[in-house]
Write an enzyme that holds these catalytic residues in place. Structure first.
Site, PDB file in Angstrom:
ATOM      1  N   GLY A  11     106.344  83.264  84.268  1.00 27.67           N
ATOM      2  CA  GLY A  11     105.412  83.100  83.155  1.00 27.67           C
ATOM      3  C   GLY A  11     105.733  83.879  81.900  1.00 27.67           C
ATOM      4  O   GLY A  11     104.842  84.181  81.110  1.00 27.67           O
ATOM      5  N   ASN A  13     107.308  82.710  79.342  1.00 24.30           N
ATOM      6  CA  ASN A  13     107.002  81.814  78.213  1.00 24.30           C
ATOM      7  C   ASN A  13     105.495  81.741  77.976  1.00 24.30           C
ATOM      8  O   ASN A  13     105.038  81.738  76.827  1.00 24.30           O
ATOM      9  CB  ASN A  13     107.570  80.417  78.472  1.00 24.30           C
ATOM     10  CG  ASN A  13     109.045  80.337  78.135  1.00 24.30           C
ATOM     11  OD1 ASN A  13     109.428  80.454  76.969  1.00 24.30           O
ATOM     12  ND2 ASN A  13     109.877  80.170  79.147  1.00 24.30           N
ATOM     13  N   LEU A  88     108.640  73.881  86.990  1.00 21.65           N
ATOM     14  CA  LEU A  88     109.864  73.434  87.664  1.00 21.65           C
ATOM     15  C   LEU A  88     109.635  72.213  88.543  1.00 21.65           C
ATOM     16  O   LEU A  88     110.340  71.987  89.522  1.00 21.65           O
ATOM     17  CB  LEU A  88     110.446  74.591  88.487  1.00 21.65           C
ATOM     18  CG  LEU A  88     110.692  75.874  87.688  1.00 21.65           C
ATOM     19  CD1 LEU A  88     111.359  76.935  88.543  1.00 21.65           C
ATOM     20  CD2 LEU A  88     111.490  75.630  86.414  1.00 21.65           C
ATOM     21  N   ASN A 105     108.117  70.353  76.715  1.00 20.96           N
ATOM     22  CA  ASN A 105     108.766  71.145  77.761  1.00 20.96           C
ATOM     23  C   ASN A 105     109.794  72.068  77.113  1.00 20.96           C
ATOM     24  O   ASN A 105     110.427  71.701  76.128  1.00 20.96           O
ATOM     25  CB  ASN A 105     109.481  70.199  78.743  1.00 20.96           C
ATOM     26  CG  ASN A 105     110.228  70.944  79.827  1.00 20.96           C
ATOM     27  OD1 ASN A 105     109.678  71.828  80.495  1.00 20.96           O
ATOM     28  ND2 ASN A 105     111.491  70.598  80.028  1.00 20.96           N
ATOM     29  N   HIS A 107     113.373  73.802  77.885  1.00 22.10           N
ATOM     30  CA  HIS A 107     114.503  73.756  78.810  1.00 22.10           C
ATOM     31  C   HIS A 107     115.517  74.828  78.400  1.00 22.10           C
ATOM     32  O   HIS A 107     115.849  74.943  77.204  1.00 22.10           O
ATOM     33  CB  HIS A 107     115.169  72.373  78.797  1.00 22.10           C
ATOM     34  CG  HIS A 107     116.323  72.295  79.751  1.00 22.10           C
ATOM     35  ND1 HIS A 107     116.141  72.241  81.104  1.00 22.10           N
ATOM     36  CD2 HIS A 107     117.661  72.333  79.536  1.00 22.10           C
ATOM     37  CE1 HIS A 107     117.325  72.243  81.699  1.00 22.10           C
ATOM     38  NE2 HIS A 107     118.257  72.286  80.768  1.00 22.10           N
ATOM     39  N   ASP A 148     114.165  65.859  81.209  1.00 20.64           N
ATOM     40  CA  ASP A 148     114.816  66.436  80.014  1.00 20.64           C
ATOM     41  C   ASP A 148     115.352  65.386  79.036  1.00 20.64           C
ATOM     42  O   ASP A 148     116.367  65.609  78.381  1.00 20.64           O
ATOM     43  CB  ASP A 148     115.981  67.364  80.434  1.00 20.64           C
ATOM     44  CG  ASP A 148     115.524  68.462  81.385  1.00 20.64           C
ATOM     45  OD1 ASP A 148     114.385  68.925  81.257  1.00 20.64           O
ATOM     46  OD2 ASP A 148     116.322  68.858  82.258  1.00 20.64           O
ATOM     47  N   GLU A 178     113.928  80.815  73.878  1.00  8.54           N
ATOM     48  CA  GLU A 178     112.725  80.173  74.417  1.00  8.54           C
ATOM     49  C   GLU A 178     111.440  80.730  73.810  1.00  8.54           C
ATOM     50  O   GLU A 178     110.563  79.982  73.371  1.00  8.54           O
ATOM     51  CB  GLU A 178     112.672  80.351  75.935  1.00  8.54           C
ATOM     52  CG  GLU A 178     113.852  79.721  76.644  1.00  8.54           C
ATOM     53  CD  GLU A 178     113.750  79.825  78.155  1.00  8.54           C
ATOM     54  OE1 GLU A 178     112.645  79.740  78.704  1.00  8.54           O
ATOM     55  OE2 GLU A 178     114.793  79.998  78.804  1.00  8.54           O
TER      56      GLU A 178
HETATM   57  C1  GAR Z   1     112.550  79.488  81.825  1.00  8.75           C
HETATM   58  O1  GAR Z   1     113.865  79.884  81.561  1.00  8.75           O
HETATM   59  C2  GAR Z   1     112.372  78.017  81.490  1.00  8.75           C
HETATM   60  O2  GAR Z   1     113.092  77.602  80.377  1.00  8.75           O
HETATM   61  C3  GAR Z   1     112.915  77.382  82.740  1.00  8.75           C
HETATM   62  O3  GAR Z   1     112.436  78.186  83.806  1.00  8.75           O
HETATM   63  C4  GAR Z   1     112.263  79.522  83.334  1.00  8.75           C
HETATM   64  C5  GAR Z   1     110.853  79.943  83.652  1.00  8.75           C
HETATM   65  O4  GAR Z   1     110.569  81.225  83.160  1.00  8.75           O
HETATM   66  N1  GAR Z   1     112.494  76.010  82.833  1.00  8.75           N
HETATM   67  C6  GAR Z   1     113.243  75.057  83.363  1.00  8.75           C
HETATM   68  O5  GAR Z   1     114.320  75.281  83.889  1.00  8.75           O
HETATM   69  C7  GAR Z   1     112.631  73.659  83.302  1.00  8.75           C
HETATM   70  N2  GAR Z   1     113.648  72.658  83.565  1.00  8.75           N
HETATM   71  P1  GAR Z   1     109.089  81.741  82.937  1.00  8.75           P
HETATM   72  O6  GAR Z   1     108.233  81.314  84.112  1.00  8.75           O
HETATM   73  O7  GAR Z   1     109.255  83.243  82.911  1.00  8.75           O
HETATM   74  O8  GAR Z   1     108.567  81.203  81.621  1.00  8.75           O
END
Ligand code: GAR
Length: 205
Positions: A11, A13, A88, A105, A107, A148, A178
Site C-alpha cells: 500500500g 501507492n 495484483l 491502474n 504499472h 495493462d 509511481e
Molecule cells: C507497485 O509497484 C505497483 O506498481 C505494482 O505492485 C506494487 C504494489 O506496491 N502493481 C502491479 O504490478 C500491477 N500490475 P504497493 O502495494 O506498495 O503500492
C-alpha cells in the site's frame, strides 16, 4: 470527486494518495473506501490509520460472484473513479464495462514493455534487468478487459543503474515514478483535464 482504491499488498501507492490529500497536493478528492483483494494486505492497516473505511472483496472466496459483488459495492459507494494502486488481480468484465474510462491502474514499467499477465510486483524489474534495458519507469493507464492495455495517461522514466538489483530498481521506481504520476493522474481527472479520444488520452490544458 469520490474514489475507491483497490489494493493487494503493502500500500505505498495508497499511502502516497492519502498523504497528498492530507497535505492539499491532491484537491477535491475523497477516498470513499479502500478495497483489498485479501485480508493480509498491509494497505488495510494504512486505511485504518487514516480513518478510511476498508473492505476485503476476495475473488478466491467469491468465485463467479466476484464481478457482481465488486460492481454492487462501487455502485453503492457512488464513486466517480476507481484507482488500482498495487492491485495484483483483475476486475471482472461487468465492472470494467460499467466503469469504462473510470478505472485507472499503476504499472511498474514503461508499457508496452514488461507488462501483461504475470508481470506484477517484482517481476517486471527482474525482467528489465535480465533484458539489460537502460531505462524503466511506471505507467498510469485506463483499464480495459486486457492486462495493462488501456489508454496510457502518464509515464515517468528513471535510468537503470549498473549495480541495480530488482529490489533497488523497484524502490526507486515506486518513489520517483509511481508515487508521483498516480497522484498526478488522479488530480488531472478530478480537474476534468483528461479526455479519451479514439482510445488515446489527451491532457487538456
Ligand atoms: C507497485 O509497484 C505497483 O506498481 C505494482 O505492485 C506494487 C504494489 O506496491 N502493481 C502491479 O504490478 C500491477 N500490475 P504497493 O502495494 O506498495 O503500492
Amino acid at each position: 470527486m469520490k474514489i475507491a482504491v483497490f489494493v493487494s499488498g503493502g500500500g505505498t501507492n495508497l499511502q502516497a494518495i492519502i498523504d497528498k490529500i492530507a497535505s492539499g497536493e491532491i484537491r477535491n478528492v475523497e477516498i470513499a473506501e479502500v478495497i483489498a483483494s485479501n485480508n493480509k494486505a498491509y494497505a488495510i492497516e494504512r486505511a485504518k490509520i487514516a480513518g478510511i473505511p476498508s473492505k476485503v472483496i476476495s475473488k478466491k472466496e467469491l468465485g463467479d460472484a466476484y464481478d457482481e459483488a465488486t460492481l454492487q459495492e462501487l455502485n453503492g459507494l457512488g464513486v466517480d473513479l476507481v484507482v488500482l494502486a498495487g492491485f495484483l488481480s483483475m476486475l471482472g468484465p461487468k465492472t470494467v464495462q460499467a466503469y469504462a474510462n473510470r478505472i485507472i491502474n499503476i504499472h511498474p514499467a514503461l508499457i508496452p514493455s514488461f507488462c501483461g499477465q504475470g508481470m506484477y510486483g517484482i517481476r517486471p524489474h527482474e525482467a528489465v534487468l535480465a533484458k539489460g534495458v537502460k531505462v524503466s519507469g511506471a505507467t498510469v493507464h485506463f483499464v480495459n478487459e486486457h492486462y495493462d492495455e488501456g489508454p496510457i495517461i502518464l509515464q515517468k522514466a528513471v535510468d537503470v543503474l549498473p549495480d541495480d538489483t530488482p529490489e533497488t530498481l523497484q524502490k526507486r521506481i515506486m518513489v520517483e515514478c509511481e508515487q508521483v504520476i498516480l497522484p498526478k493522474a488522479i488530480q488531472l481527472i478530478a480537474d476534468g483535464k483528461i479526455e479519451v479520444v479514439n482510445n488515446l488520452v489527451r491532457v487538456v490544458q
